[in-house]
Write a protein that holds these residues in place. Structure first.
Motif, PDB file in Angstrom:
ATOM      1  N   GLU A 176      -4.700   2.619  -0.953  1.00 38.53           N
ATOM      2  CA  GLU A 176      -5.168   1.836   0.186  1.00 38.53           C
ATOM      3  C   GLU A 176      -5.739   0.497  -0.268  1.00 38.53           C
ATOM      4  O   GLU A 176      -5.586  -0.522   0.416  1.00 38.53           O
ATOM      5  CB  GLU A 176      -6.214   2.625   0.976  1.00 38.53           C
ATOM      6  CG  GLU A 176      -6.672   1.952   2.260  1.00 38.53           C
ATOM      7  CD  GLU A 176      -5.530   1.708   3.240  1.00 38.53           C
ATOM      8  OE1 GLU A 176      -5.625   0.723   4.015  1.00 38.53           O
ATOM      9  OE2 GLU A 176      -4.560   2.481   3.247  1.00 38.53           O
ATOM     10  N   ASP A 177      -6.410   0.494  -1.406  1.00 37.16           N
ATOM     11  CA  ASP A 177      -6.931  -0.762  -1.942  1.00 37.16           C
ATOM     12  C   ASP A 177      -5.760  -1.614  -2.416  1.00 37.16           C
ATOM     13  O   ASP A 177      -4.937  -1.176  -3.230  1.00 37.16           O
ATOM     14  CB  ASP A 177      -7.887  -0.493  -3.102  1.00 37.16           C
ATOM     15  CG  ASP A 177      -8.403  -1.777  -3.713  1.00 37.16           C
ATOM     16  OD1 ASP A 177      -9.272  -2.422  -3.097  1.00 37.16           O
ATOM     17  OD2 ASP A 177      -7.918  -2.143  -4.813  1.00 37.16           O
ATOM     18  N   ARG A 217       0.836  -1.212   0.000  1.00 37.74           N
ATOM     19  CA  ARG A 217       0.000   0.000   0.000  1.00 37.74           C
ATOM     20  C   ARG A 217       0.868   1.257   0.000  1.00 37.74           C
ATOM     21  O   ARG A 217       0.560   2.231  -0.692  1.00 37.74           O
ATOM     22  CB  ARG A 217      -0.933  -0.012   1.211  1.00 37.74           C
ATOM     23  CG  ARG A 217      -2.025  -1.083   1.131  1.00 37.74           C
ATOM     24  CD  ARG A 217      -2.992  -0.993   2.301  1.00 37.74           C
ATOM     25  NE  ARG A 217      -4.107  -1.925   2.142  1.00 37.74           N
ATOM     26  CZ  ARG A 217      -4.213  -3.088   2.762  1.00 37.74           C
ATOM     27  NH1 ARG A 217      -3.265  -3.462   3.631  1.00 37.74           N
ATOM     28  NH2 ARG A 217      -5.237  -3.878   2.540  1.00 37.74           N
ATOM     29  N   LYS A 218       1.952   1.233   0.759  1.00 37.19           N
ATOM     30  CA  LYS A 218       2.841   2.393   0.800  1.00 37.19           C
ATOM     31  C   LYS A 218       3.584   2.559  -0.530  1.00 37.19           C
ATOM     32  O   LYS A 218       3.663   3.659  -1.084  1.00 37.19           O
ATOM     33  CB  LYS A 218       3.845   2.244   1.943  1.00 37.19           C
ATOM     34  CG  LYS A 218       3.236   2.282   3.337  1.00 37.19           C
ATOM     35  CD  LYS A 218       2.743   3.670   3.687  1.00 37.19           C
ATOM     36  CE  LYS A 218       2.327   3.739   5.148  1.00 37.19           C
ATOM     37  NZ  LYS A 218       1.844   5.093   5.527  1.00 37.19           N
TER      38      LYS A 218
END
Length: 331
Positions: free
Chosen positions: A210-211, A204-205
């Motif tokens: 976020e998905d 995610r990073k």
């Protein structure tokens, strides 16, 4: 010329002191807290992955740097005892071997605090990888990108060399202690990376979403097949077009330290044994889960036969050979 090794692993190696689980917040002020268990074990994402791959039957070499101290000798001796070739592990005459303390907490098997003194990590460079070694392996894996800044800067060149000699490549960045997640150099590494192996939080990073599928798609769009470890949700793989998923393998974890690195070992071993991507993903999930059955990252890593026995019903056809005897070597 046949490859000497199935796998070259480049990166971090250090002793881990694993303590826990804590049943209260960590207290300072010279207050002593007691925990049920503790273990001294081999740590470092690269070292744990190398041991897992050797346990699965691969011919494994390791390159990196440790200090000229008891901790460095422990690392070298432990890697050697687990079947890893350490001739590429350099001894630094001045800097100490990295040390890590891992604190687990009660009721949160997958959560832990990790405190590391980097020692030789920040001084490790591409020159620590012997010149002929990337050309001598069928696959080259790099770990802990953010802990090894000088080595990270040279990864594009090392990966190009490996690929020019017929090897595939993989990268597990692990956590970024600085929290930046997008250094300029990473953009130069990903096009030369065949497989990127983050966990869900890292994906995610790195992917800026976020998905999880969206993040994996963004990373795959930058070059590598992206394989994401997602704990109790299993794992997913995005090749730029298709999402493949593998369920989590049910196990009662004792210690999750190194589970992601054992997953990496299983995934690479599966690929080198010729498994299709979905089956390699399933095998990786099993290897990661089985490694949690005992304290430390390497104690409970499975053999090839043990891991394969857990997934045979999902493999069509299922190879019965040990991948150490698989010889798909290129000139």
């Amino acid at each position: 010329m046949p490859h000497t090794f199935d796998l070259l692993v480049v990166g971090d190696a250090n002793p881990d002191v694993v303590l826990g689980p804590l049943d209260a917040p960590l207290a300072f002020g010279q207050h002593e807290q007691l925990v049920p268990g503790g273990a001294l074990t081999l740590g470092g994402s690269a070292a744990i992955m190398a041991c897992g791959a050797a346990r699965l039957g691969l011919r494994v070499a390791f390159a990196g740097r440790v200090g000229d101290d008891d901790a460095g000798r422990y690392v070298r001796d432990t890697l050697t005892a687990r079947g890893v070739d350490t001739r590429g592990l350099r001894t630094d005459p001045e800097l100490p071997t990295p040390l890590t303390v891992v604190l687990t907490r009660d009721g949160a098997e997958s959560d832990r605090a990790i405190v590391t003194a980097p020692g030789t990590l920040r001084a490790t460079t591409p020159a620590d990888v012997p010149a002929g070694l990337p050309a001598a392996a069928r696959h080259v894996h790099f770990a802990s990108y953010f802990l090894l800044p000088h080595l990270a800067a040279g990864l594009p060149g090392l990966m190009r060399t490996a690929r020019a000699h017929g090897a595939t490549t993989s990268l597990d960045t692990n956590d970024d202690p600085a929290g930046h997640w997008d250094p300029p150099g990473l953009a130069a590494v990903l096009p030369h990376t065949d497989y990127l192996l983050p966990n869900a939080a890292e994906a995610r990073k790195l992917g800026g979403a976020e998905d999880l599928v969206t993040a994996a798609a963004a990373l795959a769009g930058r070059g590598p097949v992206t394989v994401v470890k997602d704990g109790a949700e299993g794992a997913l793989c995005h090749d730029g077009h298709t999402v493949t998923r593998a369920p989590a393998f049910p196990v009662r974890p004792v210690d999750t330290v190194g589970a992601g690195d054992s997953f990496d070992a299983g995934f690479v071993a599966g690929l080198l044994a010729g498994l299709p991507l979905p089956e390699a993903l399933r095998l990786a999930a099993v290897c990661g889960a089985l490694s949690t059955r005992a304290p430390g990252g390497t104690t409970a890593q499975p053999t090839w036969d043990e891991a394969l026995a857990q997934v045979t019903r999902d493999l069509t056809p299922a190879p019965s050979h040990n991948p150490a005897r698989e010889r798909k070597n290129s000139a």
